[in-house]
Scaffold this motif. Structure first.
Motif, mmCIF file in Angstrom:
data_model
loop_
_atom_site.group_PDB
_atom_site.id
_atom_site.type_symbol
_atom_site.label_atom_id
_atom_site.label_comp_id
_atom_site.label_asym_id
_atom_site.label_seq_id
_atom_site.Cartn_x
_atom_site.Cartn_y
_atom_site.Cartn_z
ATOM 1 N N VAL A 1 0.999 -1.198 0.048
ATOM 2 C CA VAL A 1 -0.045 -0.024 0.096
ATOM 3 C C VAL A 1 0.891 1.278 -0.013
ATOM 4 O O VAL A 1 1.648 1.576 0.739
ATOM 5 N N ALA B 1 0.776 5.133 -0.264
ATOM 6 C CA ALA B 1 0.034 6.324 -0.101
ATOM 7 C C ALA B 1 0.644 7.770 -0.641
ATOM 8 O O ALA B 1 1.985 7.586 -0.422
ATOM 9 N N LEU C 1 -4.312 6.302 -2.500
ATOM 10 C CA LEU C 1 -3.758 4.910 -2.680
ATOM 11 C C LEU C 1 -3.348 4.653 -4.076
ATOM 12 O O LEU C 1 -4.050 4.871 -4.983
#
Length: 156
Positions: free
Chosen positions: A25, A27, A33
């Motif tokens: 993930v 960001a 995201l």
């Protein structure tokens, strides 16, 4: 090569391989995201893929993010482990896999966004916009766990 994912489906074919994989993930500074639209299924997913013999699991996530998005990242944490035997992935070449995935968090350290042969689109997506994207349940679960800001990683 086409890819079909099954979850808790009695019609799913029996697996013939087990693959260790890592995803991340990533960001941006606005909390959006990084997702890719997979060429093999048309679904949106976190960047990630299979571990190679010379890789560590965090190294796999770093390599896969670079290969699939053009971005350099460093691992910052662990979202969880995803090993549900009800998740089966079938490829058009005859491989039917169970996948053992470790999902990390990562931050961008460099590079430029670039499509790979595995994706048709890259996008930073605000959490509020995630529901509108076609995505497999297992990807949504990883993202949900990330967004919950859990104190402990998910173990499943």
């Amino acid at each position: 090569m086409a890819r079909t994912e099954y979850y808790d489906d009695p019609q799913a074919p029996a697996p013939n391989s087990m693959v260790v994989a890592a995803s991340a993930v990533v960001a941006d500074g606005e909390g959006r995201l990084l997702l890719q639209r997979r060429r093999d299924s048309g679904l949106w997913a976190l960047p990630g893929g299979g571990m190679e013999l010379g890789d560590s699991l965090p190294g796999t996530a770093v390599r896969e993010v670079k290969e699939e998005t053009g971005l350099d990242v460093e691992i910052t944490g662990l979202v969880g482990t995803y090993t549900d035997p009800r998740h089966i992935i079938e490829y058009s070449d005859g491989e039917v896999r169970r996948q053992f995935n470790i999902c990390f968090t990562a931050r961008i350290t460099g590079g430029e966004p670039a499509l790979s042969e595995e994706s048709t689109e890259l996008r930073f997506v605000a959490p509020a916009d995630l529901d509108a994207l076609p995505m497999h349940h297992t990807q949504r679960l990883r993202i949900q766990h990330y967004l919950e800001h859990r104190c402990e990683p998910y173990l499943g």
